[in-house]
Design a protein around this motif. Structure first.
Motif, PDB file in Angstrom:
ATOM      1  N   VAL A 101     -11.874 -10.872   4.762  1.00  0.00           N
ATOM      2  CA  VAL A 101     -12.160 -11.751   3.626  1.00  0.00           C
ATOM      3  C   VAL A 101     -13.393 -12.614   3.916  1.00  0.00           C
ATOM      4  O   VAL A 101     -14.223 -12.857   3.029  1.00  0.00           O
ATOM      5  CB  VAL A 101     -10.941 -12.639   3.300  1.00  0.00           C
ATOM      6  CG1 VAL A 101     -11.273 -13.636   2.205  1.00  0.00           C
ATOM      7  CG2 VAL A 101      -9.755 -11.768   2.888  1.00  0.00           C
ATOM      8  N   GLY A 102     -13.537 -13.065   5.170  1.00  0.00           N
ATOM      9  CA  GLY A 102     -14.740 -13.817   5.532  1.00  0.00           C
ATOM     10  C   GLY A 102     -16.000 -13.000   5.320  1.00  0.00           C
ATOM     11  O   GLY A 102     -17.000 -13.508   4.793  1.00  0.00           O
ATOM     12  N   ALA A 103     -15.955 -11.735   5.722  1.00  0.00           N
ATOM     13  CA  ALA A 103     -17.115 -10.861   5.513  1.00  0.00           C
ATOM     14  C   ALA A 103     -17.387 -10.661   4.022  1.00  0.00           C
ATOM     15  O   ALA A 103     -18.549 -10.657   3.591  1.00  0.00           O
ATOM     16  CB  ALA A 103     -16.878  -9.520   6.195  1.00  0.00           C
ATOM     17  N   MET A 104     -16.335 -10.511   3.225  1.00  0.00           N
ATOM     18  CA  MET A 104     -16.527 -10.315   1.789  1.00  0.00           C
ATOM     19  C   MET A 104     -17.102 -11.561   1.126  1.00  0.00           C
ATOM     20  O   MET A 104     -17.938 -11.463   0.213  1.00  0.00           O
ATOM     21  CB  MET A 104     -15.196  -9.928   1.137  1.00  0.00           C
ATOM     22  CG  MET A 104     -14.660  -8.579   1.577  1.00  0.00           C
ATOM     23  SD  MET A 104     -13.130  -8.102   0.748  1.00  0.00           S
ATOM     24  CE  MET A 104     -13.757  -7.766  -0.903  1.00  0.00           C
ATOM     25  N   TRP A 128     -20.662 -11.753  -0.791  1.00  0.00           N
ATOM     26  CA  TRP A 128     -20.824 -12.225  -2.173  1.00  0.00           C
ATOM     27  C   TRP A 128     -21.891 -13.313  -2.256  1.00  0.00           C
ATOM     28  O   TRP A 128     -22.726 -13.305  -3.180  1.00  0.00           O
ATOM     29  CB  TRP A 128     -19.494 -12.750  -2.703  1.00  0.00           C
ATOM     30  CG  TRP A 128     -19.531 -12.995  -4.176  1.00  0.00           C
ATOM     31  CD1 TRP A 128     -19.998 -14.113  -4.823  1.00  0.00           C
ATOM     32  CD2 TRP A 128     -19.133 -12.082  -5.208  1.00  0.00           C
ATOM     33  NE1 TRP A 128     -19.897 -13.959  -6.176  1.00  0.00           N
ATOM     34  CE2 TRP A 128     -19.374 -12.715  -6.446  1.00  0.00           C
ATOM     35  CE3 TRP A 128     -18.591 -10.805  -5.204  1.00  0.00           C
ATOM     36  CZ2 TRP A 128     -19.092 -12.100  -7.664  1.00  0.00           C
ATOM     37  CZ3 TRP A 128     -18.303 -10.196  -6.410  1.00  0.00           C
ATOM     38  CH2 TRP A 128     -18.550 -10.844  -7.619  1.00  0.00           C
ATOM     39  N   VAL A 129     -21.889 -14.233  -1.297  1.00  0.00           N
ATOM     40  CA  VAL A 129     -22.910 -15.291  -1.280  1.00  0.00           C
ATOM     41  C   VAL A 129     -24.299 -14.683  -1.120  1.00  0.00           C
ATOM     42  O   VAL A 129     -25.244 -15.065  -1.830  1.00  0.00           O
ATOM     43  CB  VAL A 129     -22.622 -16.292  -0.144  1.00  0.00           C
ATOM     44  CG1 VAL A 129     -23.770 -17.297  -0.005  1.00  0.00           C
ATOM     45  CG2 VAL A 129     -21.309 -17.029  -0.399  1.00  0.00           C
ATOM     46  N   ILE A 143      -0.684  -1.969 -10.550  1.00  0.00           N
ATOM     47  CA  ILE A 143      -2.012  -2.430 -10.942  1.00  0.00           C
ATOM     48  C   ILE A 143      -2.085  -3.952 -10.957  1.00  0.00           C
ATOM     49  O   ILE A 143      -3.141  -4.542 -10.700  1.00  0.00           O
ATOM     50  CB  ILE A 143      -2.397  -1.848 -12.323  1.00  0.00           C
ATOM     51  CG1 ILE A 143      -3.867  -2.173 -12.625  1.00  0.00           C
ATOM     52  CG2 ILE A 143      -1.488  -2.401 -13.413  1.00  0.00           C
ATOM     53  CD1 ILE A 143      -4.379  -1.508 -13.883  1.00  0.00           C
ATOM     54  N   PHE A 144      -0.977  -4.605 -11.195  1.00  0.00           N
ATOM     55  CA  PHE A 144      -0.968  -6.071 -11.251  1.00  0.00           C
ATOM     56  C   PHE A 144      -1.126  -6.667  -9.850  1.00  0.00           C
ATOM     57  O   PHE A 144      -1.815  -7.674  -9.674  1.00  0.00           O
ATOM     58  CB  PHE A 144       0.328  -6.553 -11.908  1.00  0.00           C
ATOM     59  CG  PHE A 144       0.514  -6.063 -13.307  1.00  0.00           C
ATOM     60  CD1 PHE A 144      -0.246  -6.600 -14.346  1.00  0.00           C
ATOM     61  CD2 PHE A 144       1.422  -5.049 -13.591  1.00  0.00           C
ATOM     62  CE1 PHE A 144      -0.086  -6.145 -15.646  1.00  0.00           C
ATOM     63  CE2 PHE A 144       1.579  -4.585 -14.889  1.00  0.00           C
ATOM     64  CZ  PHE A 144       0.825  -5.138 -15.926  1.00  0.00           C
ATOM     65  N   HIS A 145      -0.485  -6.070  -8.847  1.00  0.00           N
ATOM     66  CA  HIS A 145      -0.663  -6.534  -7.475  1.00  0.00           C
ATOM     67  C   HIS A 145      -2.122  -6.400  -7.038  1.00  0.00           C
ATOM     68  O   HIS A 145      -2.710  -7.324  -6.460  1.00  0.00           O
ATOM     69  CB  HIS A 145       0.233  -5.736  -6.513  1.00  0.00           C
ATOM     70  CG  HIS A 145       1.690  -6.016  -6.677  1.00  0.00           C
ATOM     71  ND1 HIS A 145       2.460  -5.392  -7.628  1.00  0.00           N
ATOM     72  CD2 HIS A 145       2.522  -6.839  -5.994  1.00  0.00           C
ATOM     73  CE1 HIS A 145       3.711  -5.815  -7.532  1.00  0.00           C
ATOM     74  NE2 HIS A 145       3.780  -6.696  -6.541  1.00  0.00           N
ATOM     75  N   VAL A 146      -2.694  -5.236  -7.309  1.00  0.00           N
ATOM     76  CA  VAL A 146      -4.081  -4.990  -6.904  1.00  0.00           C
ATOM     77  C   VAL A 146      -5.026  -5.911  -7.666  1.00  0.00           C
ATOM     78  O   VAL A 146      -5.976  -6.474  -7.093  1.00  0.00           O
ATOM     79  CB  VAL A 146      -4.448  -3.511  -7.142  1.00  0.00           C
ATOM     80  CG1 VAL A 146      -5.915  -3.256  -6.831  1.00  0.00           C
ATOM     81  CG2 VAL A 146      -3.552  -2.611  -6.307  1.00  0.00           C
ATOM     82  N   LEU A 147      -4.782  -6.094  -8.963  1.00  0.00           N
ATOM     83  CA  LEU A 147      -5.638  -6.964  -9.768  1.00  0.00           C
ATOM     84  C   LEU A 147      -5.573  -8.403  -9.268  1.00  0.00           C
ATOM     85  O   LEU A 147      -6.613  -9.084  -9.148  1.00  0.00           O
ATOM     86  CB  LEU A 147      -5.212  -6.894 -11.233  1.00  0.00           C
ATOM     87  CG  LEU A 147      -6.027  -7.751 -12.219  1.00  0.00           C
ATOM     88  CD1 LEU A 147      -7.480  -7.292 -12.240  1.00  0.00           C
ATOM     89  CD2 LEU A 147      -5.413  -7.675 -13.622  1.00  0.00           C
ATOM     90  N   ALA A 148      -4.377  -8.882  -8.952  1.00  0.00           N
ATOM     91  CA  ALA A 148      -4.236 -10.254  -8.463  1.00  0.00           C
ATOM     92  C   ALA A 148      -4.964 -10.446  -7.137  1.00  0.00           C
ATOM     93  O   ALA A 148      -5.631 -11.465  -6.922  1.00  0.00           O
ATOM     94  CB  ALA A 148      -2.756 -10.598  -8.308  1.00  0.00           C
ATOM     95  N   ILE A 207      -9.755 -12.535  -4.070  1.00  0.00           N
ATOM     96  CA  ILE A 207     -10.856 -12.343  -3.119  1.00  0.00           C
ATOM     97  C   ILE A 207     -12.201 -12.604  -3.776  1.00  0.00           C
ATOM     98  O   ILE A 207     -13.053 -13.322  -3.232  1.00  0.00           O
ATOM     99  CB  ILE A 207     -10.798 -10.920  -2.530  1.00  0.00           C
ATOM    100  CG1 ILE A 207      -9.540 -10.751  -1.683  1.00  0.00           C
ATOM    101  CG2 ILE A 207     -12.037 -10.639  -1.700  1.00  0.00           C
ATOM    102  CD1 ILE A 207      -9.355  -9.356  -1.119  1.00  0.00           C
ATOM    103  N   VAL A 208     -12.402 -12.030  -4.975  1.00  0.00           N
ATOM    104  CA  VAL A 208     -13.667 -12.263  -5.675  1.00  0.00           C
ATOM    105  C   VAL A 208     -13.808 -13.727  -6.068  1.00  0.00           C
ATOM    106  O   VAL A 208     -14.894 -14.313  -5.977  1.00  0.00           O
ATOM    107  CB  VAL A 208     -13.761 -11.353  -6.918  1.00  0.00           C
ATOM    108  CG1 VAL A 208     -15.001 -11.697  -7.741  1.00  0.00           C
ATOM    109  CG2 VAL A 208     -13.805  -9.890  -6.504  1.00  0.00           C
ATOM    110  N   GLY A 209     -12.698 -14.347  -6.472  1.00  0.00           N
ATOM    111  CA  GLY A 209     -12.739 -15.765  -6.816  1.00  0.00           C
ATOM    112  C   GLY A 209     -13.150 -16.627  -5.630  1.00  0.00           C
ATOM    113  O   GLY A 209     -13.900 -17.608  -5.782  1.00  0.00           O
TER     114      GLY A 209
END
Length: 493
Positions: A207-210, A214-215, A410-415, A420-422
């Motif tokens: 998650v740190g790498a992601m 994104w930044v 799909i709801f688990h993956v979407l959440a 992560i994107v948030g």
């Protein structure tokens, strides 16, 4: 019983010895692990037109082995196919989904197909990530001389800990660990705590790498837009000196960054002045109290401990693993030293102060600088392709651990994706400092995978074998304390 004596392969015609031989390399432990002897048609090479047809018995056996191999984890040997089910090593056939089989003449002595050169540069390329952009800033925070010393020392220390990771499986007696990864070793020594803690720190690194990606993607896209806008409107803001804007991966990008650094340094020249403990308006001391900020970055910059076993398993000559790993670390350290030292030394002071070196050194160049624009484009497209892969790895590790299914719904993956994107969007908006993000995530995941687990596992294994000595115990406790101090210092400085 008559059916048991029937051959698994029924020749279409002619003698068996007249058929071609495949040039396929096998892990010698495959026969011990009873892995399915099966490859995709695209992997079949060096065969003649004449082939053997697979009987129904052989096809069914291959399917059963594939099915059983998915019922348990790779570390569970309960459902491994027994010896009498498989042919002898010198009689192994490789079955394709098309119903044909090809005889393998012999097995190689190596684990994989990669030569030492390929293995070395694969490790080098894997470690070369976004941390390289923050190395010059880290040297500025630590001081020029202490920065060089820290890069060398951290490279040696992380290499030793990585060596301990590679050797950790062989310290386990009796059990076959040929398929194990480092988290499996942690689970063996620390039980469910090792399993869940390794998952936690692995997620921190992913998650740190992601978030960093994104930044940086936001930064590169913004500067690319500025370049296009200035080009369309014929606005020229390029200067020969870098600006002071406020605001992995891949061999091509790293090589291009090295080229960019070399060209800029040749154009700007060297600007150094040695002030050992005092700073002035343009230069920083050679030794600064902020040096832990560089060690946090370097922990992630030299981090490969969670996947080094997998990378080295593909090395053809397993006896060269330690040598190849050492050479790869040497090349990584040399690359970091070159980029960091050249950027720091060539930064024009005066008229600018060394304090103006940005956490992403590309931000010191104007948005319409051609070479910087090309570097940002390279990095932008590579990060756009790597980012989904990191998201997939995070999803598989996390959801499979909780739900035993990487795609429960799909709801688990979407959440998970929204979370992560948030996090990336929030950091890009409120804390777009990649040096800070890298050092925090690097020191956190490095505490477990680099410093604590390799040292503890080595000490425990020596103790169980009755070979633990006081020097070994003191040395590895000191390594653990260094990792803990490295993490604490990130929040104090």
């Amino acid at each position: 019983m008559e059916e048991d004596t029937k051959p698994l392969l029924v020749p279409v015609g002619g003698d068996e010895s007249s058929y071609g031989i495949m040039n396929i390399q096998f892990h010698p432990e495959d026969f011990k692990c009873k892995r399915p002897f099966h490859v995709e048609p695209t992997n079949i090479v060096s065969v003649n037109d004449d082939v053997h047809r697979v009987t129904d018995e052989a096809s069914a056996m291959n399917k059963r082995i594939h099915y059983y191999s998915r019922l348990t984890s790779p570390t569970d040997r309960a459902l491994i196919a027994p010896d009498h089910v498989l042919p002898d090593p010198d009689e192994i056939y490789v079955y394709s989904p098309l119903g044909t089989a090809f005889k393998v003449d012999s097995c190689t002595d190596g684990y994989g197909k990669n030569s030492s050169i390929v293995t070395i540069f694969m490790i080098w390329n894997t470690m070369m990530g976004t941390s390289i952009l923050s190395i010059p800033w880290g040297i500025k925070q630590a001081g020029f001389t202490s920065g060089i010393i820290l890069i060398i020392l951290m490279g040696i220390l992380t290499l030793y800990c990585c060596y301990r990771v590679v050797k950790s499986r062989k310290m386990i007696p009796v059990i076959d660990t040929s398929n194990w990864e480092f988290p499996d070793v942690c689970k063996y020594y620390f039980g469910s705590f090792g399993q869940w803690s390794s998952l936690l720190f692995s997620m921190v690194s992913l998650v740190g790498a992601m978030v960093v990606y994104w930044v940086l993607m936001s930064n590169f896209l913004f500067n690319t837009g500025k370049f296009i806008y200035n080009f369309v409107h014929d606005i020229n803001v390029t200067d020969i000196v870098p600006g002071t804007n406020g605001s992995n991966k891949g061999t091509i990008s790293v090589v291009y960054l090295v080229l960019l650094v070399t060209v800029k340094a040749a154009h700007l020249g060297i600007h150094l002045e040695y002030n050992w403990f005092t700073e002035n308006d343009f230069f920083v001391p050679e030794f600064r109290i902020l040096f832990p900020q560089l060690t946090g970055i370097l922990t992630l910059a030299f981090f490969i401990h969670n996947c080094v076993i997998t990378l080295l398993q593909n090395n053809r000559n397993q006896e060269n693993n330690v040598r190849d790993l050492s050479i790869a670390y040497f090349l990584v350290g040399l690359t970091y030293l070159y980029v960091g030292v050249i950027i720091f030394a060539s930064f024009p002071s005066p008229p600018l102060s060394k304090e103006c070196i940005e956490e992403n050194f590309l931000d010191n160049f104007p948005s319409d600088d051609i070479m910087s624009f090309v570097a940002r484009i390279f990095l932008l497209f590579q990060m756009m392709t790597v980012y989904p892969l990191l998201g997939y790895l995070a999803r598989v590790q996390l959801l499979r651990q909780f739900f035993e299914n990487p795609y429960p719904s799909i709801f688990h993956v979407l959440a998970l994706n929204i979370a992560i994107v948030g996090a990336g969007v929030a950091m890009a908006r409120f804390y777009p400092n990649i040096g800070g993000i890298i050092r925090y995530s690097g020191a956190t995941c490095g505490l477990a995978f680099v410093f604590v687990y390799p040292s503890l596992i080595y000490v425990i294994s020596l103790h169980r074998a009755g070979q633990l000595t006081w020097p070994a115990l003191i040395t590895h406790i000191f390594i653990i304390l260094l990792g803990l101090a490295n993490l604490i210092a990130q929040f104090l400085l």
